[in-house]
Design a protein around this motif. Sequence first.
Motif: not given
Length: 456
Positions: A414-424, A410-412
């Motif tokens: 969530s981390a995918i979303s965090f990283i992609c939003v940050l890049i956007l 579940y943490s992984v």
Amino acid sequence: MAYPAKTSHFQRQPTRAALGSFLGTLIEWFDFYIFATASALIFNHVFFPETTPVIGILSSFATLAVGFFARPLGGIIFGNIGDRVGRKPALVMTLVLMGGATVGIGLLPSYEQAGILAPVLLVLLRILQGIAVGGEWGGAVLLANEHAPEGKKSFYSSFAQLGSPAGLILALLAFRYISSLPDEDLYSWGWRLPFIGSLLLLIVAFIIRRGVNESPEFQSDKIAEDAQKLPSPVRVVLRESWPKVLLVMGACTIGISSAYFTNTFMIAYTTQFLGLDSSVILGCLSIVAIVQLINQPIAAWLSDKVGTGTFLLIASGGSMLVPYIMFTLVETQQSGYIILGISLAKIFSSAFYAVIAGYVVSVFPVRQRYSGISLAYQTCGALIGGTTPFIGTLIAGNSNGQWWPLALFYSVLSAISFICVLILIIWQRSAANVVTSSGCVMEGDKVISEVADSRV
């Protein structure tokens, strides 16, 4: 020639559009969730009876995943219709398709009655459900977003997202009622009632959706140049904006996967690995869904105040931390703690889910929005949402039901979303006040106008 940026001469219907989007997605997600719930509790007995319990559940979840894999196809089909003909016609078609497929599932023969033909027909109708949902989400979000006044885009867009928890509540209540039936009645006719009964919801949603005007932004854009003469919007998106499609896919990960982790996999996990009665977990999830329903509009309202990008980072960051608390509380097998644990996870994930819809709309121009957001969201759904219960079951089976590998999974996500939003966010801020290759003039992470692209 520039596309008109203002559409004040077209009548906006923010409240009616939001209500229409909500009711439309409610019926779509009710139909989708009753299939997901039946996959966890019913279908292994009705359509896959000649297998072990774990293999039967995996077979049911594989059937569930088929619908997710069909969703990108729905996004492509109805994205083209929505970007070239209109948002409203596409949405009416998805509603009818979903309702017909769902009622058809409720009328299917069992494996004992028709043999292998029964699961084959189940898969085919599931594919139609997936195509319908694949076309529904993008149009519902756009209809609400493009009718909304400036400064309240996230809030009004979130009403399309409210259909998910509302549909889940109805699905869980329906199955909580029928699960009290004797097994013989449940597996013969009881499970069919939610599927056939969805026809009533379909009629109501169809009438209301028909009364909503076409999107003002689409009407204005269409007047600038006949939309039907344009190349395929999907091809244009893939040619010019494929990095954005990939980033939006990644950004949507936890918003999509969390629903099927907590609402579908958690049913199988608690009943098969913890020995909890199905009526107990269904009752707990019904209360959690109410928490989600209340939380989402509040989260969307807050995001319009603090900024959608910042809000999404906070929500996805919290989602990385919360599953360890959730599983610790679920392991107690006490209803109060189960509700508290899953609710904590839902507060973060549903806040993210409510806001991500309005955020990704700004990534693509009007002529490509339906196709762009549908392709990204539905492909993410196929790769992540549809496989989450399946992967969760494999992890639990291989770890003898230990919870910490599931929390890490579940943490992984969530981390995918965090990283992609940050890049956007970084990408959009770096493009501030310049014309991007997709034809949008950006100011921070907000589209302030749109211009014609000579390649479109």
